[in-house]
Design a protein around this motif. Structure first.
Motif, PDB file in Angstrom:
ATOM      1  N   GLY A   1      40.539  49.276  31.681  1.00  0.00           N
ATOM      2  CA  GLY A   1      41.499  48.330  32.233  1.00  0.00           C
ATOM      3  C   GLY A   1      40.946  47.595  33.431  1.00  0.00           C
ATOM      4  O   GLY A   1      41.166  46.389  33.598  1.00  0.00           O
ATOM      5  N   GLU A   2      40.206  48.315  34.266  1.00  0.00           N
ATOM      6  CA  GLU A   2      39.580  47.670  35.420  1.00  0.00           C
ATOM      7  C   GLU A   2      38.514  46.678  34.976  1.00  0.00           C
ATOM      8  O   GLU A   2      38.406  45.582  35.522  1.00  0.00           O
TER       9      GLU A   2
ATOM     10  N   LEU B   1      47.529  52.601  26.482  1.00  0.00           N
ATOM     11  CA  LEU B   1      46.605  53.040  25.439  1.00  0.00           C
ATOM     12  C   LEU B   1      47.307  53.929  24.419  1.00  0.00           C
ATOM     13  O   LEU B   1      47.081  53.811  23.210  1.00  0.00           O
ATOM     14  N   SER B   2      48.200  54.792  24.877  1.00  0.00           N
ATOM     15  CA  SER B   2      48.892  55.723  23.976  1.00  0.00           C
ATOM     16  C   SER B   2      50.234  55.186  23.470  1.00  0.00           C
ATOM     17  O   SER B   2      50.908  55.844  22.687  1.00  0.00           O
TER      18      SER B   2
ATOM     19  N   GLN C   1      44.519  47.745  30.973  1.00  0.00           N
ATOM     20  CA  GLN C   1      44.906  48.958  30.245  1.00  0.00           C
ATOM     21  C   GLN C   1      45.172  50.137  31.193  1.00  0.00           C
ATOM     22  O   GLN C   1      44.484  50.325  32.182  1.00  0.00           O
ATOM     23  N   THR C   2      46.193  50.917  30.839  1.00  0.00           N
ATOM     24  CA  THR C   2      46.481  52.192  31.497  1.00  0.00           C
ATOM     25  C   THR C   2      46.457  53.267  30.421  1.00  0.00           C
ATOM     26  O   THR C   2      46.447  52.956  29.218  1.00  0.00           O
ATOM     27  N   GLU C   3      46.488  54.524  30.836  1.00  0.00           N
ATOM     28  CA  GLU C   3      46.558  55.610  29.842  1.00  0.00           C
ATOM     29  C   GLU C   3      47.825  55.468  28.996  1.00  0.00           C
ATOM     30  O   GLU C   3      47.826  55.751  27.803  1.00  0.00           O
TER      31      GLU C   3
ATOM     32  N   ARG D   1      49.410  48.823  39.091  1.00  0.00           N
ATOM     33  CA  ARG D   1      48.571  48.373  37.982  1.00  0.00           C
ATOM     34  C   ARG D   1      48.467  46.860  37.933  1.00  0.00           C
ATOM     35  O   ARG D   1      47.435  46.315  37.548  1.00  0.00           O
TER      36      ARG D   1
ATOM     37  N   LEU E   1      45.269  51.871  36.367  1.00  0.00           N
ATOM     38  CA  LEU E   1      44.397  51.314  35.332  1.00  0.00           C
ATOM     39  C   LEU E   1      43.341  52.335  34.935  1.00  0.00           C
ATOM     40  O   LEU E   1      42.882  53.129  35.761  1.00  0.00           O
ATOM     41  N   THR E   2      42.945  52.298  33.674  1.00  0.00           N
ATOM     42  CA  THR E   2      41.798  53.072  33.220  1.00  0.00           C
ATOM     43  C   THR E   2      40.530  52.316  33.614  1.00  0.00           C
ATOM     44  O   THR E   2      40.591  51.157  34.065  1.00  0.00           O
ATOM     45  N   ALA E   3      39.372  52.926  33.393  1.00  0.00           N
ATOM     46  CA  ALA E   3      38.102  52.230  33.653  1.00  0.00           C
ATOM     47  C   ALA E   3      38.013  50.981  32.773  1.00  0.00           C
ATOM     48  O   ALA E   3      37.567  49.921  33.230  1.00  0.00           O
TER      49      ALA E   3
END
Length: 195
Positions: A32-33, A16-17, A11-13, A58, A28-30
């Motif tokens: 996503g990691e 997600l949006s 996942q990335t921001e 990513r 990556l978001t947390a």
């Protein structure tokens, strides 16, 4: 014959949006990691003879966190260039283009960094990647770390279908796996959206 394992980056921001992230390298978001790292035990059990990845951060970070080694960046695996739709959500695009459908209508040109691609251009890239991957499957599994729309197009091209048939596959969730193989000599999808 081995399986082609299709890994969607975490996942990335923007994922997600719901924003279209083609060539923009969104980290990556947390979450996503964490999802990428959670793939490591599943992938460690596989006999991988090769690993290819989109050159975007990513995807490469997902490969790293998933414990994949010997990763070869492949520019043919970069996400669809969304042109003037880069960074926009489908709802934002539909406000200016009612009834818009990516698979039917494509994208509009953008700036020099995001000129845009036609669906057939993306399919040609996935065909080139598959031509390099198929012979390797004789020796074991191959993993590909890529993006949502690219993964869908690669999968339908694996199946021998027209690129627009990618609309029939559900969008792979970030940080999930898809498995492509053959059954009685015919290409099949053995699993999709596996967390």
């Amino acid at each position: 014959m081995g399986e082609l394992i299709v890994v969607r980056h975490g996942q990335t921001e923007w994922s997600l949006s719901g924003r279209h992230a083609g060539r923009t390298d969104v980290p990556l978001t947390a979450a996503g990691e964490a999802a990428a790292a959670a793939l490591a035990p599943k992938l460690a059990r596989r006999s991988l003879v090769a690993v290819f990845s989109s050159p975007l951060g990513r995807a490469l970070r997902t490969a790293e966190l998933a414990g994949l080694t010997g990763v070869e960046p492949d520019p043919d695996l970069v996400e669809w260039d969304y042109g003037g739709y880069e960074g926009l959500t489908a709802a934002q695009i539909e406000r200016t283009r009612p009834g818009w459908d990516l698979w039917r209508d494509g994208v509009v040109p953008g700036d020099a960094a995001h000129p845009g691609e036609h669906l057939d251009q993306v399919a040609a890239r996935t065909d080139a990647a598959l031509a390099r991957i198929r012979p390797l499957l004789a020796d074991g599994d191959v993993a590909v770390v890529a993006h949502g729309h690219l993964a869908r197009i690669l999968t339908v091209r694996w199946l021998g279908l027209a690129p627009s048939a990618a609309r029939l596959l559900g969008h792979p969730h970030p940080g999930t796996l898809g498995f492509l193989t053959t059954e009685n000599g015919h290409p099949v999808v053995s699993a999709w959206n596996v967390p």
